[in-house]
Write a protein that holds these residues in place. Structure first.
Motif, PDB file in Angstrom:
ATOM      1  N   GLY A  32      53.360 -33.100 -10.642  1.00 15.24           N
ATOM      2  CA  GLY A  32      52.457 -34.223 -10.859  1.00 15.24           C
ATOM      3  C   GLY A  32      52.370 -35.162  -9.675  1.00 15.24           C
ATOM      4  N   CYS A  33      53.433 -35.286  -8.910  1.00 13.02           N
ATOM      5  CA  CYS A  33      53.418 -36.209  -7.764  1.00 13.02           C
ATOM      6  C   CYS A  33      53.298 -35.487  -6.429  1.00 13.02           C
ATOM      7  CB  CYS A  33      54.645 -37.120  -7.777  1.00 13.02           C
ATOM      8  SG  CYS A  33      56.206 -36.267  -7.534  1.00 13.02           S
ATOM      9  N   CYS A  34      53.663 -34.230  -6.399  1.00  9.45           N
ATOM     10  CA  CYS A  34      53.551 -33.424  -5.175  1.00  9.45           C
ATOM     11  C   CYS A  34      52.732 -32.187  -5.518  1.00  9.45           C
ATOM     12  CB  CYS A  34      54.932 -33.043  -4.645  1.00  9.45           C
ATOM     13  SG  CYS A  34      55.858 -34.441  -3.982  1.00  9.45           S
ATOM     14  N   SER A  35      51.435 -32.398  -5.646  1.00  6.88           N
ATOM     15  CA  SER A  35      50.552 -31.343  -6.136  1.00  6.88           C
ATOM     16  C   SER A  35      50.443 -30.148  -5.195  1.00  6.88           C
ATOM     17  CB  SER A  35      49.169 -31.914  -6.417  1.00  6.88           C
ATOM     18  OG  SER A  35      48.620 -32.459  -5.233  1.00  6.88           O
ATOM     19  N   PHE A  36      50.938 -30.273  -3.973  1.00  7.34           N
ATOM     20  CA  PHE A  36      50.892 -29.154  -3.035  1.00  7.34           C
ATOM     21  C   PHE A  36      51.905 -28.070  -3.375  1.00  7.34           C
ATOM     22  CE2 PHE A  36      53.685 -32.389  -1.317  1.00  7.34           C
ATOM     23  CZ  PHE A  36      54.840 -31.669  -1.079  1.00  7.34           C
ATOM     24  N   PHE A  37      52.908 -28.389  -4.222  1.00 10.11           N
ATOM     25  CA  PHE A  37      53.892 -27.384  -4.629  1.00 10.11           C
ATOM     26  C   PHE A  37      53.227 -26.359  -5.530  1.00 10.11           C
ATOM     27  CE2 PHE A  37      57.532 -30.379  -3.893  1.00 10.11           C
ATOM     28  CZ  PHE A  37      58.302 -29.518  -3.138  1.00 10.11           C
ATOM     29  N   GLY A  38      53.458 -25.100  -5.224  1.00 10.63           N
ATOM     30  CA  GLY A  38      53.111 -24.037  -6.155  1.00 10.63           C
ATOM     31  C   GLY A  38      54.400 -23.617  -6.818  1.00 10.63           C
ATOM     32  N   SER A  39      54.388 -23.419  -8.102  1.00 12.11           N
ATOM     33  CA  SER A  39      55.625 -23.021  -8.770  1.00 12.11           C
ATOM     34  C   SER A  39      55.307 -22.156  -9.976  1.00 12.11           C
ATOM     35  CB  SER A  39      56.438 -24.245  -9.194  1.00 12.11           C
ATOM     36  OG  SER A  39      55.707 -25.027 -10.113  1.00 12.11           O
ATOM     37  N   GLY A  40      56.268 -21.330 -10.315  1.00  9.69           N
ATOM     38  CA  GLY A  40      56.149 -20.486 -11.484  1.00  9.69           C
ATOM     39  C   GLY A  40      57.520 -20.014 -11.917  1.00  9.69           C
ATOM     40  N   PHE A  41      57.649 -19.798 -13.196  1.00  7.85           N
ATOM     41  CA  PHE A  41      58.907 -19.330 -13.760  1.00  7.85           C
ATOM     42  C   PHE A  41      58.767 -17.882 -14.197  1.00  7.85           C
ATOM     43  CE2 PHE A  41      59.297 -23.911 -14.296  1.00  7.85           C
ATOM     44  CZ  PHE A  41      60.625 -24.130 -13.967  1.00  7.85           C
ATOM     45  N   ASP A  42      59.838 -17.118 -14.004  1.00 11.09           N
ATOM     46  CA  ASP A  42      59.924 -15.730 -14.450  1.00 11.09           C
ATOM     47  C   ASP A  42      61.291 -15.536 -15.080  1.00 11.09           C
ATOM     48  OD1 ASP A  42      57.469 -14.858 -13.164  1.00 11.09           O
ATOM     49  OD2 ASP A  42      58.579 -14.868 -11.273  1.00 11.09           O
ATOM     50  N   ALA A  43      61.378 -14.531 -15.928  1.00 11.89           N
ATOM     51  CA  ALA A  43      62.690 -14.145 -16.431  1.00 11.89           C
ATOM     52  C   ALA A  43      63.417 -13.435 -15.299  1.00 11.89           C
ATOM     53  CB  ALA A  43      62.560 -13.231 -17.630  1.00 11.89           C
TER      54      ALA A  43
ATOM     55  N   GLU B 126      69.546 -10.747 -17.188  1.00 13.25           N
ATOM     56  CA  GLU B 126      69.943 -11.234 -18.513  1.00 13.25           C
ATOM     57  C   GLU B 126      70.546 -12.632 -18.401  1.00 13.25           C
ATOM     58  OE1 GLU B 126      72.987 -10.068 -22.097  1.00 13.25           O
ATOM     59  OE2 GLU B 126      72.143  -8.466 -20.869  1.00 13.25           O
ATOM     60  N   GLY B 127      69.984 -13.561 -19.161  1.00 19.51           N
ATOM     61  CA  GLY B 127      70.488 -14.928 -19.165  1.00 19.51           C
ATOM     62  C   GLY B 127      70.092 -15.743 -17.951  1.00 19.51           C
ATOM     63  N   GLU B 128      69.083 -15.270 -17.198  1.00 15.16           N
ATOM     64  CA  GLU B 128      68.670 -15.981 -15.991  1.00 15.16           C
ATOM     65  C   GLU B 128      67.203 -16.407 -16.059  1.00 15.16           C
ATOM     66  OE1 GLU B 128      71.584 -13.729 -12.779  1.00 15.16           O
ATOM     67  OE2 GLU B 128      69.437 -13.336 -12.729  1.00 15.16           O
ATOM     68  N   LEU B 129      66.903 -17.435 -15.313  1.00  9.44           N
ATOM     69  CA  LEU B 129      65.553 -17.954 -15.171  1.00  9.44           C
ATOM     70  C   LEU B 129      65.283 -18.079 -13.676  1.00  9.44           C
ATOM     71  CD1 LEU B 129      63.025 -19.373 -16.488  1.00  9.44           C
ATOM     72  CD2 LEU B 129      64.268 -21.518 -16.113  1.00  9.44           C
ATOM     73  N   VAL B 130      64.146 -17.581 -13.227  1.00 17.00           N
ATOM     74  CA  VAL B 130      63.795 -17.636 -11.809  1.00 17.00           C
ATOM     75  C   VAL B 130      62.645 -18.621 -11.622  1.00 17.00           C
ATOM     76  CG1 VAL B 130      62.863 -16.329  -9.857  1.00 17.00           C
ATOM     77  CG2 VAL B 130      64.566 -15.281 -11.372  1.00 17.00           C
ATOM     78  N   LEU B 131      62.823 -19.526 -10.682  1.00 23.21           N
ATOM     79  CA  LEU B 131      61.778 -20.460 -10.286  1.00 23.21           C
ATOM     80  C   LEU B 131      61.332 -20.075  -8.882  1.00 23.21           C
ATOM     81  CD1 LEU B 131      60.039 -23.044 -10.338  1.00 23.21           C
ATOM     82  CD2 LEU B 131      62.102 -24.315  -9.648  1.00 23.21           C
ATOM     83  N   ARG B 132      60.060 -19.779  -8.744  1.00 19.85           N
ATOM     84  CA  ARG B 132      59.476 -19.481  -7.433  1.00 19.85           C
ATOM     85  C   ARG B 132      58.692 -20.707  -6.991  1.00 19.85           C
ATOM     86  NH1 ARG B 132      60.070 -14.093  -6.500  1.00 19.85           N
ATOM     87  NH2 ARG B 132      60.403 -12.814  -8.333  1.00 19.85           N
ATOM     88  N   VAL B 133      58.991 -21.176  -5.795  1.00 21.45           N
ATOM     89  CA  VAL B 133      58.337 -22.359  -5.248  1.00 21.45           C
ATOM     90  C   VAL B 133      57.665 -21.971  -3.938  1.00 21.45           C
ATOM     91  CG1 VAL B 133      58.656 -24.728  -4.442  1.00 21.45           C
ATOM     92  CG2 VAL B 133      60.148 -23.826  -6.234  1.00 21.45           C
ATOM     93  N   SER B 134      56.417 -22.398  -3.787  1.00 26.97           N
ATOM     94  CA  SER B 134      55.714 -22.162  -2.531  1.00 26.97           C
ATOM     95  C   SER B 134      55.027 -23.450  -2.100  1.00 26.97           C
ATOM     96  CB  SER B 134      54.689 -21.038  -2.683  1.00 26.97           C
ATOM     97  OG  SER B 134      53.712 -21.396  -3.643  1.00 26.97           O
ATOM     98  N   VAL B 135      54.811 -23.543  -0.803  1.00 29.06           N
ATOM     99  CA  VAL B 135      54.146 -24.717  -0.232  1.00 29.06           C
ATOM    100  C   VAL B 135      53.177 -24.242   0.847  1.00 29.06           C
ATOM    101  CG1 VAL B 135      56.068 -26.303  -0.673  1.00 29.06           C
ATOM    102  CG2 VAL B 135      55.953 -25.081   1.500  1.00 29.06           C
TER     103      VAL B 135
END
Length: 112
Positions: free
Chosen positions: A69-80, A83-92
């Motif tokens: 919301g404050c840094c709209s240039f960030f691209g982000s997405g979550f993936d599984a 097991e028991g993990e969450l992946v956050l992908r961040v791009s700029v």
């Protein structure tokens, strides 16, 4: 004159979060990293992969939504992840690589 601390001097001028709130946001990311960060990988100069324990999913999603919301240039997405993990992908965009470097350094500092 801007008075940035060493902890927030990598935050870009494009960020619309009030300057006084920036150290608090950095602290929220630090807390998330301490609570559940499992790994950090660079997937390119402008891409970062953060792997978390799935137990922090709600916190991670909420914090990333507020950051977008404050840094709209960030691209982000979550993936599984595994097991028991969450992946956050961040791009700029190329012009914001320093911001990604700052985020990566904070995350890597927690793992060190």
């Amino acid at each position: 004159m801007t008075t940035e601390s060493p902890e927030t001097d990598w935050v870009p001028q494009a960020c619309t979060l009030p300057t006084a709130e920036r150290p608090l946001r950095v602290a929220e990311f630090d807390a998330l990293f301490v609570e559940g960060l499992l790994g950090v990988e660079r997937e390119g100069p402008a891409e970062l992969r953060l792997t978390f324990d799935a137990s922090v999913e709600a916190t991670a999603r909420e914090l990333v939504a507020r950051e977008s919301g404050c840094c709209s240039f960030f691209g982000s997405g979550f993936d599984a992840g595994g097991e028991g993990e969450l992946v956050l992908r961040v791009s700029v965009p190329a012009g914001q690589v320093d911001v990604l470097e700052g985020l990566a350094a904070r995350a890597e500092g927690v793992l060190a």
